[in-house]
Design a protein around this motif. Structure first.
Motif, PDB file in Angstrom:
ATOM      1  N   THR A   1      -0.790   8.597  -4.297  1.00 14.17           N
ATOM      2  CA  THR A   1      -0.674   7.558  -3.299  1.00 14.17           C
ATOM      3  C   THR A   1      -1.905   7.795  -2.425  1.00 14.17           C
ATOM      4  O   THR A   1      -2.484   6.659  -2.210  1.00 14.17           O
ATOM      5  N   ALA A   2      -2.086   8.590  -2.119  1.00 15.03           N
ATOM      6  CA  ALA A   2      -3.682   9.136  -1.167  1.00 15.03           C
ATOM      7  C   ALA A   2      -4.792   8.441  -1.846  1.00 15.03           C
ATOM      8  O   ALA A   2      -5.388   7.655  -1.251  1.00 15.03           O
ATOM      9  N   LEU A   3      -4.721   8.811  -3.216  1.00 19.71           N
ATOM     10  CA  LEU A   3      -5.947   8.335  -4.113  1.00 19.71           C
ATOM     11  C   LEU A   3      -5.839   7.118  -3.918  1.00 19.71           C
ATOM     12  O   LEU A   3      -7.171   6.100  -3.914  1.00 19.71           O
TER      13      LEU A   3
ATOM     14  N   ARG B   1       2.461  12.204  -4.127  1.00 13.67           N
ATOM     15  CA  ARG B   1       1.680  11.938  -2.827  1.00 13.67           C
ATOM     16  C   ARG B   1       0.491  11.799  -2.843  1.00 13.67           C
ATOM     17  O   ARG B   1       0.021  11.236  -2.311  1.00 13.67           O
ATOM     18  N   ASP B   2      -0.120  12.974  -3.605  1.00 10.80           N
ATOM     19  CA  ASP B   2      -1.552  13.142  -3.692  1.00 10.80           C
ATOM     20  C   ASP B   2      -2.198  11.620  -4.357  1.00 10.80           C
ATOM     21  O   ASP B   2      -3.277  11.304  -4.104  1.00 10.80           O
TER      22      ASP B   2
ATOM     23  N   ARG C   1      -4.662   4.859  -2.084  1.00 11.96           N
ATOM     24  CA  ARG C   1      -5.015   4.023  -0.668  1.00 11.96           C
ATOM     25  C   ARG C   1      -6.631   4.190  -0.519  1.00 11.96           C
ATOM     26  O   ARG C   1      -7.032   3.287   0.335  1.00 11.96           O
ATOM     27  N   ARG C   2      -7.532   4.817  -1.076  1.00 10.83           N
ATOM     28  CA  ARG C   2      -8.881   4.816  -0.929  1.00 10.83           C
ATOM     29  C   ARG C   2      -9.194   3.431  -1.647  1.00 10.83           C
ATOM     30  O   ARG C   2     -10.523   3.278  -1.314  1.00 10.83           O
TER      31      ARG C   2
ATOM     32  N   TYR D   1       0.905  -1.167   0.130  1.00 12.93           N
ATOM     33  CA  TYR D   1      -0.152  -0.039  -0.131  1.00 12.93           C
ATOM     34  C   TYR D   1       0.726   1.309  -0.044  1.00 12.93           C
ATOM     35  O   TYR D   1       0.372   2.493   0.404  1.00 12.93           O
ATOM     36  N   GLY D   2       2.171   1.106  -0.508  1.00 12.95           N
ATOM     37  CA  GLY D   2       2.882   2.445  -0.752  1.00 12.95           C
ATOM     38  C   GLY D   2       3.486   2.914   0.540  1.00 12.95           C
ATOM     39  O   GLY D   2       3.846   4.084   0.600  1.00 12.95           O
TER      40      GLY D   2
ATOM     41  N   VAL E   1     -12.482  12.173   4.683  1.00  7.63           N
ATOM     42  CA  VAL E   1     -11.335  12.736   4.172  1.00  7.63           C
ATOM     43  C   VAL E   1     -11.284  12.611   2.641  1.00  7.63           C
ATOM     44  O   VAL E   1     -10.801  13.524   2.086  1.00  7.63           O
TER      45      VAL E   1
END
Lengths: 299, 225
Positions: free
Chosen positions: B73-75, B70-71, B77-78, B48-49, B105
């Motif tokens: 990666t966050a997307l 980074r953004d 993770r959803r 999951y990075g 979030v």
């Protein structure tokens, strides 16, 4: 930082604000610090504007004026004054020359000797006020001519004490501006410290948010909004108190000399109103930078 | 879905994983096992990075993990639900809001999904604890809350790190049941555990493959488990 990022950082989001636990004590410290700094900034600003005005006024008024003093025995004084005025009227570059009346001279001496001075009984020299034209007169030439025709005349063109006074006012203004910069820098430093403390205290919150897929600007926004708002409110209160204090300073008056008139004049009252938004801007930048530093360390 | 290609990972000193290649196909059910400290958690983190491999390549949803900013990666993770070994929550928010945190979030309004949230809380058996704060929960309740939070976004992949680590046998059976149900709904599941009896119990219900980390490498374990 794009416009969209700034907007999403500042946009009110009740949900996002709740993810950071409320912090009582540090919040009050931030409010206090930004309030105190804004209060000090108001006075530094008042000092800088007033000393600026003072420097300009002295430079302007004194540069254009000179005084001729006639030291002569009482019986010759009127004749010498007449002669001096005639010479001055003939001198190119002198816009206006006027002998001060006895009342005016008494007023000038009043601060030292008190009112109701029996001027006639004192050997007070006659003063002639000279207003310089454009271009100015030749002071050396005028002195030589006066020496020949009016032996009791002494020309004082004020340069001797004008320069140091203008210098003093200008350094005062410089110091006030440096103080404003220092106040801004200290505010930024203190907000950074407070933000760092808040970020460190909420390390677990940040980590959890990052792991459930929160974008950096969502996480940073929750902190940035909080500190920006605190700085804004604190600075607004500080400025209000500071402006109240300045308003209570005595008005500028002839009697008080240059120490009065330290407040704001006219549009100058608008300058302190810039302090809260500037403080908020400083808090915004400081918190955003601190949050980004912390977030960079998280994957 | 997730594909590891000749992945190696070393901490400062030694190499923990080397030459790990595995592909998690959509809808598959995998166990990841191995002795403590073998690198189970590290392998999940690579998925999951949270960690970047020191060699090789990790692909998630057809994207090279290393190329994600980074953004993104966050997307990503959803789309991956993670149940962490030490399930961490926001301790000042009640359980129901913690479970809904991924919705919050990602900018979705948890109120509009209140019904889903209620169902999910019932599914993990936490309806009566919805208003409790996380520190008030028992170990098993925390694990179930973490599972609920991991699946609320309806992710394609669920990663669970020792989900039954500190719960009793009955509770671990319940958690397993939930994960098996998720798999039946089509989610890909990867569970890291050293509990062999849990794996045996699962094998009776679902077609599970067992990956074992041994001597820094990943092997497909035999059917003898």
């Amino acid at each position: 930082m794009s416009k969209g990022t700034i907007r999403s950082l500042l946009m009110g989001d009740k949900q996002a604000d709740r993810v950071v636990p409320p912090s009582g004590f540090t919040a009050q410290l931030t409010l206090f610090v930004s309030g105190a700094m804004a209060f000090l900034a108001v006075f530094a600003l008042a000092l800088s504007l007033a000393s600026g005005r003072l420097a300009d006024r002295w430079a302007e008024e004194l540069a254009r004026a000179a005084t001729l003093r006639i030291n002569a025995p009482r019986d010759q004084r009127a004749a010498q004054t007449e002669a001096a005025l005639r010479i001055l009227r003939q001198t190119p570059g002198v816009a206006q020359a006027r002998a001060l009346s006895a009342e005016e001279q008494a007023a000038l001496l009043a601060p030292w000797f008190g009112p109701e001075l029996p001027l006639d009984t004192l050997p007070v020299p006659q003063l002639i006020e000279i207003v310089e034209g454009e271009p100015g007169y030749d002071a050396a030439g005028l002195r030589l001519r006066l020496q020949a025709e009016v032996p009791g005349a002494v020309l004082d063109d004020h340069t001797r004490w004008r320069a140091p006074l203008v210098d003093a006012a200008n350094s005062l203004r410089r110091l006030a501006l440096i103080s404003i910069l220092l106040i801004g820098g200290a505010t930024a430093a203190m907000i950074t410290l407070a933000a760092n403390a808040a970020l460190a205290a909420n390390a677990q919150v940040i980590e959890v948010l990052r792991l459930v897929g929160a974008l950096d600007r969502y996480i940073a926004g929750a902190f940035v909004r909080r500190f920006t708002l605190r700085a804004l409110i604190g600075a607004a209160v500080g400025v209000a108190l500071g402006m109240g204090g300045v308003m209570l300073l005595p008005d500028a008056s002839e009697a008080g000399g240059f120490l009065t008139g330290l407040g704001f004049r006219g549009l100058g009252w608008l300058f302190p109103l810039l302090i809260p938004p500037l403080g908020a801007l400083v808090a915004f930048a400081a918190t955003w930078a601190a949050a980004r530093r912390v977030l960079k360390e998280l994957s | 879905m997730i594909e590891l290609d000749k992945v190696g990972y070393s901490y400062g000193g030694g190499e923990l994983l080397s030459d790990v290649s595995v592909r998690l196909a959509p809808g598959s059910f995998h166990f990841l096992t191995g002795p403590s400290g073998a690198g189970k958690t590290t392998l999940l983190k690579l998925c999951y990075g949270a960690l970047q491999p020191t060699s090789g390549q990790v692909m998630a949803f057809e994207q090279d993990m290393r190329s994600l900013d980074r953004d993104r990666t966050a997307l990503m993770r959803r789309r991956i639900g993670v149940v962490h070994q030490d399930c961490r929550f926001l301790d000042h928010l009640p359980v129901s809001e913690n479970v809904a945190l991924p919705l919050m979030v990602s900018g979705r309004d948890p109120r509009s999904e209140a019904e889903n949230l209620g169902e999910l809380m019932a599914w993990v058996g936490l309806s009566s604890r919805a208003d409790a704060l996380p520190p008030e929960l028992s170990g098993g309740e925390r694990q179930r809350a973490a599972l609920a939070r991991a699946v609320i976004m309806s992710p394609d992949l669920v990663l669970a790190d020792e989900p039954t680590g500190n719960v009793d046998w009955e509770m671990s059976q319940r958690l397993l049941q939930l994960l098996v149900e998720l798999n039946r709904m089509g989610k890909t599941v990867l569970i890291a555990t050293h509990d062999l009896s849990l794996i045996r119990a699962a094998k009776a219900q679902v077609q599970a493959r067992v990956l074992r980390i041994s001597d820094r490498r990943l092997q497909l374990a035999g059917a003898d488990l």
